[in-house]
Write a protein that holds these residues in place. Structure first.
Motif, PDB file in Angstrom:
ATOM      1  N   ILE A   1      37.010  35.619  40.976  1.00  0.00           N
ATOM      2  CA  ILE A   1      37.065  37.187  40.239  1.00  0.00           C
ATOM      3  C   ILE A   1      36.206  37.050  39.046  1.00  0.00           C
ATOM      4  O   ILE A   1      36.464  36.332  38.182  1.00  0.00           O
ATOM      5  CB  ILE A   1      38.656  37.461  39.776  1.00  0.00           C
ATOM      6  CG1 ILE A   1      39.392  37.715  41.158  1.00  0.00           C
ATOM      7  CG2 ILE A   1      38.505  38.688  39.233  1.00  0.00           C
ATOM      8  CD1 ILE A   1      40.915  37.749  40.832  1.00  0.00           C
ATOM      9  N   SER A   2      35.480  38.375  38.849  1.00  0.00           N
ATOM     10  CA  SER A   2      34.707  38.491  37.338  1.00  0.00           C
ATOM     11  C   SER A   2      34.961  39.874  36.948  1.00  0.00           C
ATOM     12  O   SER A   2      34.774  40.790  37.623  1.00  0.00           O
ATOM     13  CB  SER A   2      33.293  38.173  37.711  1.00  0.00           C
ATOM     14  OG  SER A   2      32.379  38.326  36.737  1.00  0.00           O
ATOM     15  N   PHE A   3      35.249  39.906  35.714  1.00  0.00           N
ATOM     16  CA  PHE A   3      35.243  41.307  35.042  1.00  0.00           C
ATOM     17  C   PHE A   3      34.831  41.251  33.498  1.00  0.00           C
ATOM     18  O   PHE A   3      34.909  40.113  32.988  1.00  0.00           O
ATOM     19  CB  PHE A   3      36.537  41.848  35.351  1.00  0.00           C
ATOM     20  CG  PHE A   3      37.603  41.198  34.998  1.00  0.00           C
ATOM     21  CD1 PHE A   3      38.308  41.317  33.579  1.00  0.00           C
ATOM     22  CD2 PHE A   3      38.163  40.082  35.602  1.00  0.00           C
ATOM     23  CE1 PHE A   3      39.313  40.467  32.939  1.00  0.00           C
ATOM     24  CE2 PHE A   3      39.287  39.523  35.103  1.00  0.00           C
ATOM     25  CZ  PHE A   3      39.770  39.633  33.910  1.00  0.00           C
TER      26      PHE A   3
ATOM     27  N   GLN B   1      39.534  33.113  37.256  1.00  0.00           N
ATOM     28  CA  GLN B   1      38.736  34.315  36.900  1.00  0.00           C
ATOM     29  C   GLN B   1      37.694  34.159  35.843  1.00  0.00           C
ATOM     30  O   GLN B   1      37.933  33.118  35.004  1.00  0.00           O
ATOM     31  CB  GLN B   1      39.626  35.452  36.652  1.00  0.00           C
ATOM     32  CG  GLN B   1      40.536  34.959  35.354  1.00  0.00           C
ATOM     33  CD  GLN B   1      41.459  36.093  35.112  1.00  0.00           C
ATOM     34  OE1 GLN B   1      41.529  36.907  34.468  1.00  0.00           O
ATOM     35  NE2 GLN B   1      42.625  36.128  35.915  1.00  0.00           N
TER      36      GLN B   1
END
Length: 238
Positions: free
Chosen positions: A175-177, A154
């Protein structure tokens, strides 16, 4: 013809077109052995941005260390524009003791920007900040999940920071946040200096995970390609 800037670390210059291994002096072991942070600088003749790729801020997070090691072994940092500063192990003390922290129990990643006369963790943060951050335009901080906690690959960027969010999109992890800045962290120190930085988290401490390593290498290559840094334009490693 315009040339790229000279990079100066600890009084040693890396001129355009040069590649060097430099060292940031930190402290010494009780035996008297000097401890330095190894810094690999790959400086192109052609002007462009300077990318920082660092790992081992926590000494037991070895996947990031392996990402940088493999990329150097495979000669992925032969840049055609700008520069790459690669730091495979930031927390040497933690690494040689299989520990997240330094021997005094403090977390280097909660000690930035540090103090010249503070704790060991604070001194590491201070010298590293002074030597490195003024040289770079953006950064990738490679991490691993904690003990017995496996993080799926991520990328994390800073809340309300469009430049770090864009950097995360270019990295293109599974995943990226966004995540809030943590007081004393390297990412917070970089943010205060307006240097967009993302954090890649993958795998768990003290355990190599090849999928995590490959995803990290791919992300770094994506960034290098996007900014025109990569010489051979090899965007895929699978």
């Amino acid at each position: 013809m315009e040339t790229n800037k000279t990079i100066t670390i600890e009084g040693e210059n890396v001129k355009p077109g040069e590649s060097k291994l430099l060292n940031i002096s930190i402290d010494r072991l009780p035996t008297g052995t000097l401890i330095d942070i190894p810094v690999y600088v790959f400086n192109s003749k052609k002007p462009g941005p300077t990318l920082l790729i660092q790992a081992g801020l926590h000494g037991d997070e070895i996947n990031g260390i392996e990402i940088v090691r493999r990329m150097m072994t495979e000669k992925r940092f032969n840049v055609i524009s700008g520069a790459v500063i690669a730091v495979p192990i930031l927390n040497i003390f933690g690494f040689i003791h299989y520990s997240r922290d330094v021997p005094d129990g403090k977390d280097v990643n909660r000690s930035f920007p540090g103090s010249k006369t503070g704790s060991m963790a604070g001194r590491i943060a201070y010298h590293y900040t002074s030597a490195i951050l003024s040289q770079v335009d953006f950064g990738i901080d490679l991490h691993t999940g904690g003990g017995q906690r496996h993080n799926f690959p991520q990328i994390r960027y800073t809340d309300n920071d469009e430049r770090s969010e864009q950097l995360a999109k270019v990295f293109n992890a599974p995943i990226s946040f966004s995540s809030k800045l943590i007081k004393g962290s390297f990412r917070n120190a970089a943010h205060q200096l307006r240097i967009p930085t993302v954090v890649f988290e993958a795998g768990e401490s003290m355990r190599f995970d090849d999928y995590s390593i490959i995803e990290g290498m791919q992300g770094v290559l994506n960034v290098m390609k996007h900014f025109g840094i990569d010489r051979n334009n090899r965007a895929k490693i699978y």
